[in-house]
Design a protein around this motif. Structure first.
Motif, PDB file in Angstrom:
ATOM      1  N   ALA A 160       0.863  -1.196   0.000  1.00 17.48           N
ATOM      2  CA  ALA A 160       0.000   0.000   0.000  1.00 17.48           C
ATOM      3  C   ALA A 160       0.888   1.230   0.000  1.00 17.48           C
ATOM      4  O   ALA A 160       1.920   1.269   0.681  1.00 17.48           O
ATOM      5  N   ARG A 161       0.502   2.199  -0.798  1.00 16.64           N
ATOM      6  CA  ARG A 161       1.298   3.406  -0.887  1.00 16.64           C
ATOM      7  C   ARG A 161       1.183   4.186   0.428  1.00 16.64           C
ATOM      8  O   ARG A 161       0.095   4.501   0.877  1.00 16.64           O
ATOM      9  N   PRO A 162       2.303   4.492   1.043  1.00 11.93           N
ATOM     10  CA  PRO A 162       2.251   5.237   2.314  1.00 11.93           C
ATOM     11  C   PRO A 162       1.984   6.719   2.079  1.00 11.93           C
ATOM     12  O   PRO A 162       1.917   7.189   0.933  1.00 11.93           O
ATOM     13  N   LEU A 163       1.804   7.378   3.170  1.00  9.40           N
ATOM     14  CA  LEU A 163       1.646   8.829   3.072  1.00  9.40           C
ATOM     15  C   LEU A 163       2.904   9.449   2.508  1.00  9.40           C
ATOM     16  O   LEU A 163       4.018   8.958   2.713  1.00  9.40           O
ATOM     17  N   GLY A 164       2.727  10.521   1.794  1.00 13.14           N
ATOM     18  CA  GLY A 164       3.873  11.216   1.230  1.00 13.14           C
ATOM     19  C   GLY A 164       4.770  11.782   2.309  1.00 13.14           C
ATOM     20  O   GLY A 164       4.332  12.089   3.419  1.00 13.14           O
ATOM     21  N   VAL A 165       6.043  11.889   1.966  1.00 15.15           N
ATOM     22  CA  VAL A 165       6.999  12.452   2.907  1.00 15.15           C
ATOM     23  C   VAL A 165       6.684  13.931   3.081  1.00 15.15           C
ATOM     24  O   VAL A 165       6.669  14.689   2.104  1.00 15.15           O
ATOM     25  N   PRO A 166       6.383  14.357   4.288  1.00 14.04           N
ATOM     26  CA  PRO A 166       6.013  15.772   4.478  1.00 14.04           C
ATOM     27  C   PRO A 166       7.190  16.694   4.211  1.00 14.04           C
ATOM     28  O   PRO A 166       8.348  16.347   4.441  1.00 14.04           O
ATOM     29  N   GLU A 167       6.854  17.842   3.726  1.00 12.37           N
ATOM     30  CA  GLU A 167       7.874  18.853   3.496  1.00 12.37           C
ATOM     31  C   GLU A 167       8.329  19.438   4.823  1.00 12.37           C
ATOM     32  O   GLU A 167       7.558  19.526   5.778  1.00 12.37           O
ATOM     33  N   VAL A 168       9.574  19.818   4.860  1.00 13.57           N
ATOM     34  CA  VAL A 168      10.105  20.438   6.071  1.00 13.57           C
ATOM     35  C   VAL A 168       9.496  21.825   6.221  1.00 13.57           C
ATOM     36  O   VAL A 168       9.612  22.657   5.311  1.00 13.57           O
ATOM     37  N   PRO A 169       8.785  22.100   7.325  1.00 13.19           N
ATOM     38  CA  PRO A 169       8.175  23.426   7.479  1.00 13.19           C
ATOM     39  C   PRO A 169       9.241  24.494   7.628  1.00 13.19           C
ATOM     40  O   PRO A 169      10.299  24.273   8.217  1.00 13.19           O
ATOM     41  N   SER A 170       8.935  25.625   7.077  1.00 13.98           N
ATOM     42  CA  SER A 170       9.869  26.749   7.209  1.00 13.98           C
ATOM     43  C   SER A 170       9.782  27.312   8.616  1.00 13.98           C
ATOM     44  O   SER A 170       8.700  27.587   9.128  1.00 13.98           O
ATOM     45  N   GLU A 171      10.935  27.445   9.241  1.00  7.69           N
ATOM     46  CA  GLU A 171      10.993  27.942  10.608  1.00  7.69           C
ATOM     47  C   GLU A 171      11.661  29.297  10.642  1.00  7.69           C
ATOM     48  O   GLU A 171      12.566  29.577   9.872  1.00  7.69           O
ATOM     49  N   ASN A 172      11.189  30.112  11.530  1.00  4.74           N
ATOM     50  CA  ASN A 172      11.778  31.434  11.713  1.00  4.74           C
ATOM     51  C   ASN A 172      12.343  31.510  13.118  1.00  4.74           C
ATOM     52  O   ASN A 172      11.603  31.662  14.085  1.00  4.74           O
ATOM     53  N   PRO A 173      13.677  31.372  13.266  1.00  6.23           N
ATOM     54  CA  PRO A 173      14.249  31.395  14.614  1.00  6.23           C
ATOM     55  C   PRO A 173      14.035  32.716  15.332  1.00  6.23           C
ATOM     56  O   PRO A 173      13.965  32.764  16.557  1.00  6.23           O
ATOM     57  N   TYR A 174      13.902  33.815  14.574  1.00  7.32           N
ATOM     58  CA  TYR A 174      13.683  35.112  15.201  1.00  7.32           C
ATOM     59  C   TYR A 174      12.320  35.165  15.878  1.00  7.32           C
ATOM     60  O   TYR A 174      12.163  35.709  16.966  1.00  7.32           O
ATOM     61  N   TYR A 175      11.337  34.560  15.215  1.00 10.75           N
ATOM     62  CA  TYR A 175       9.987  34.506  15.786  1.00 10.75           C
ATOM     63  C   TYR A 175       9.991  33.683  17.066  1.00 10.75           C
ATOM     64  O   TYR A 175       9.435  34.082  18.091  1.00 10.75           O
ATOM     65  N   GLY A 176      10.641  32.504  17.013  1.00  6.64           N
ATOM     66  CA  GLY A 176      10.682  31.650  18.192  1.00  6.64           C
ATOM     67  C   GLY A 176      11.428  32.291  19.342  1.00  6.64           C
ATOM     68  O   GLY A 176      11.003  32.210  20.497  1.00  6.64           O
ATOM     69  N   PHE A 177      12.546  32.940  19.057  1.00  4.29           N
ATOM     70  CA  PHE A 177      13.329  33.580  20.117  1.00  4.29           C
ATOM     71  C   PHE A 177      12.544  34.706  20.771  1.00  4.29           C
ATOM     72  O   PHE A 177      12.543  34.851  21.997  1.00  4.29           O
ATOM     73  N   THR A 178      11.866  35.500  19.966  1.00  6.96           N
ATOM     74  CA  THR A 178      11.157  36.665  20.502  1.00  6.96           C
ATOM     75  C   THR A 178      10.060  36.254  21.465  1.00  6.96           C
ATOM     76  O   THR A 178       9.947  36.805  22.569  1.00  6.96           O
ATOM     77  N   TYR A 179       9.255  35.259  21.073  1.00  8.14           N
ATOM     78  CA  TYR A 179       8.076  34.920  21.867  1.00  8.14           C
ATOM     79  C   TYR A 179       8.333  33.861  22.935  1.00  8.14           C
ATOM     80  O   TYR A 179       7.539  33.739  23.862  1.00  8.14           O
ATOM     81  N   THR A 180       9.400  33.096  22.823  1.00  8.04           N
ATOM     82  CA  THR A 180       9.673  32.068  23.827  1.00  8.04           C
ATOM     83  C   THR A 180      10.787  32.455  24.789  1.00  8.04           C
ATOM     84  O   THR A 180      10.949  31.802  25.821  1.00  8.04           O
ATOM     85  N   VAL A 181      11.558  33.492  24.454  1.00  3.05           N
ATOM     86  CA  VAL A 181      12.652  33.919  25.321  1.00  3.05           C
ATOM     87  C   VAL A 181      12.503  35.387  25.720  1.00  3.05           C
ATOM     88  O   VAL A 181      12.470  35.727  26.908  1.00  3.05           O
ATOM     89  N   LEU A 182      12.393  36.263  24.728  1.00  3.81           N
ATOM     90  CA  LEU A 182      12.425  37.697  25.014  1.00  3.81           C
ATOM     91  C   LEU A 182      11.197  38.161  25.789  1.00  3.81           C
ATOM     92  O   LEU A 182      11.317  38.854  26.811  1.00  3.81           O
ATOM     93  N   VAL A 183      10.001  37.807  25.321  1.00  3.91           N
ATOM     94  CA  VAL A 183       8.781  38.257  25.997  1.00  3.91           C
ATOM     95  C   VAL A 183       8.678  37.689  27.421  1.00  3.91           C
ATOM     96  O   VAL A 183       8.413  38.442  28.374  1.00  3.91           O
ATOM     97  N   PRO A 184       8.888  36.367  27.636  1.00  5.79           N
ATOM     98  CA  PRO A 184       8.875  35.879  29.024  1.00  5.79           C
ATOM     99  C   PRO A 184       9.927  36.543  29.903  1.00  5.79           C
ATOM    100  O   PRO A 184       9.681  36.783  31.085  1.00  5.79           O
ATOM    101  N   LEU A 185      11.088  36.850  29.325  1.00  4.65           N
ATOM    102  CA  LEU A 185      12.134  37.519  30.100  1.00  4.65           C
ATOM    103  C   LEU A 185      11.663  38.885  30.578  1.00  4.65           C
ATOM    104  O   LEU A 185      11.824  39.245  31.756  1.00  4.65           O
ATOM    105  N   LEU A 186      11.052  39.651  29.696  1.00  6.61           N
ATOM    106  CA  LEU A 186      10.617  41.005  30.051  1.00  6.61           C
ATOM    107  C   LEU A 186       9.393  41.000  30.963  1.00  6.61           C
ATOM    108  O   LEU A 186       9.136  41.992  31.648  1.00  6.61           O
ATOM    109  N   VAL A 187       8.646  39.909  30.991  1.00  8.30           N
ATOM    110  CA  VAL A 187       7.480  39.816  31.876  1.00  8.30           C
ATOM    111  C   VAL A 187       7.889  39.327  33.265  1.00  8.30           C
ATOM    112  O   VAL A 187       7.388  39.834  34.279  1.00  8.30           O
TER     113      VAL A 187
END
Length: 360
Positions: A160-187
């Motif tokens: 049986a044909r398996p599911l297609g190999v998913p594409e690697v999602p585009s990640e933005n490290p700046y977005y992750g750093f801002t909301y997971t590090v910078l904002v909690p730090l300032l709060v």
């Protein structure tokens, strides 16, 4: 109520006095200036700091990997396609391990096919040091790409044909750093500063003898404590609100600002209440600050056992994707803040003022 019949007049007067004396606290002022600088220039600072948060985004760094095993050629071909990874092929697994031990390569990967047809990749990487994170991130990306390659190659042999190999999602490290590090730090940073400020405010009054002067005035100890608590605990959400405004001005929109300020206020109330209680019990600045710091570290360790860490709660609120557990956590922090306030009020009511002044 104070002896002059005014329920809040003396508390507000003491709170204003505490805020007016902040400018003489060089450590507190320096901390505020640093936070102001981070919030005001967040869009500029994040460019440099993101390489520390996400080493995979750092350019110009090459990880040398020793590749060996039965599947070494396919693995080496995949690794050679990864940016920042340079594979070195070895004929045997022991030679790859020896190259790692001799520091000829940064890591080693030994790929062999098991009896059940699966491919097992033994990975050897440093477990500590500055280069450890960069090496691990590079190996993770290589192994994920190798897994995708093998899945794609073996799909033709399945009934049986398996599911297609998913594409690697585009990640933005700046977005992750801002909301997971910078904002909690300032709060959260203003919360910890407020607790330390409360400890100093009470212990300095005891050490300098000024608390005795306030006690003989028409002001009760409860009102003195309330005024100091009001000044210290109210400072944190005000700072957090200013930092969030500056972040928005720098192009970083923050969602659920009222909930974030409620979290900052509740945690500040709990931390400041703890600091004041320690100051009243110890009546010594160094001892109280030590116990306060130890208590903060203990609380930080306990929060790792929660279903949702406070940092995750703040990040989810700031991004605008809070879950049900996030709102439960917010309600829990509010309850903790109110419980701490009631607790310190009860404790102050049982303090012997004469004994407290005599021990100072």
């Amino acid at each position: 109520m104070s002896r002059d019949g005014s329920p809040w007049g003396s508390r507000l007067t003491i709170a204003k006095r505490e805020l007016a004396t902040l400018k003489s606290e060089k450590t507190i002022v320096l901390a505020l200036v640093i936070q102001l600088f981070v919030a005001a220039f967040s869009s500029f600072l994040v460019v440099g700091l993101v390489s520390l948060y996400d080493p995979g985004g750092a350019e110009g760094q090459t990880v040398t990997v020793g590749v060996s095993g039965e599947q070494r050629h396919d693995l080496a071909a995949i690794a050679n396609q990864q940016e920042g990874v340079r594979p070195v092929v070895y004929d045997t697994g022991e030679s790859a391990r020896q190259a790692y031990r001799d520091h000829a390569v940064d890591a080693a990967m030994i790929a062999n096919q098991r009896s059940d047809g699966r491919i097992q990749v033994e990975t050897i990487a440093p477990d500590s040091g500055v280069e450890s994170t960069l090496v691990v991130v590079s190996l993770q990306e290589t192994l994920m790409e190798y897994e995708r390659y093998e899945r794609d190659q073996r799909s033709a042999h399945l009934d049986a044909r398996p599911l297609g190999v998913p594409e690697v999602p585009s990640e933005n490290p700046y977005y992750g750093f801002t909301y997971t590090v910078l904002v909690p730090l300032l709060v959260l940073l203003p919360v910890f500063i407020s607790g330390s400020l409360a400890v100093d405010a009470v212990t300095e009054e005891l050490e300098r003898g000024t608390l005795e002067l306030l006690a003989v005035a028409p002001v009760e100890l409860r009102e003195i404590v309330d005024g100091k608590l009001l000044a210290a605990a109210g400072l944190a959400p005000v700072q957090a609100a200013l930092w969030l405004v500056l972040l928005s001005a720098n192009g970083t929109p923050v969602a659920n600002a009222p909930a974030l300020l409620a979290v900052a206020g509740a945690l500040s109330l709990a931390v400041v209440s703890m600091g004041i209680a320690l100051a009243l019990v110890t009546a010594d600045r160094r001892q109280a600050q030590f116990l306060y710091s130890f208590g903060i570290l203990t609380i930080a360790g306990v929060t790792t056992l929660l279903p949702e860490h406070p940092l995750n709660t703040i990040a989810k609120l700031a991004i605008g994707s809070p879950a049900e557990t996030t709102w439960i956590a917010v309600a829990g922090y509010l309850c903790i803040g109110l419980a701490a306030l009631v607790g310190v009020q009860f404790a102050v009511g049982r303090v012997d003022v004469d004994r407290l002044l005599g021990s100072a």
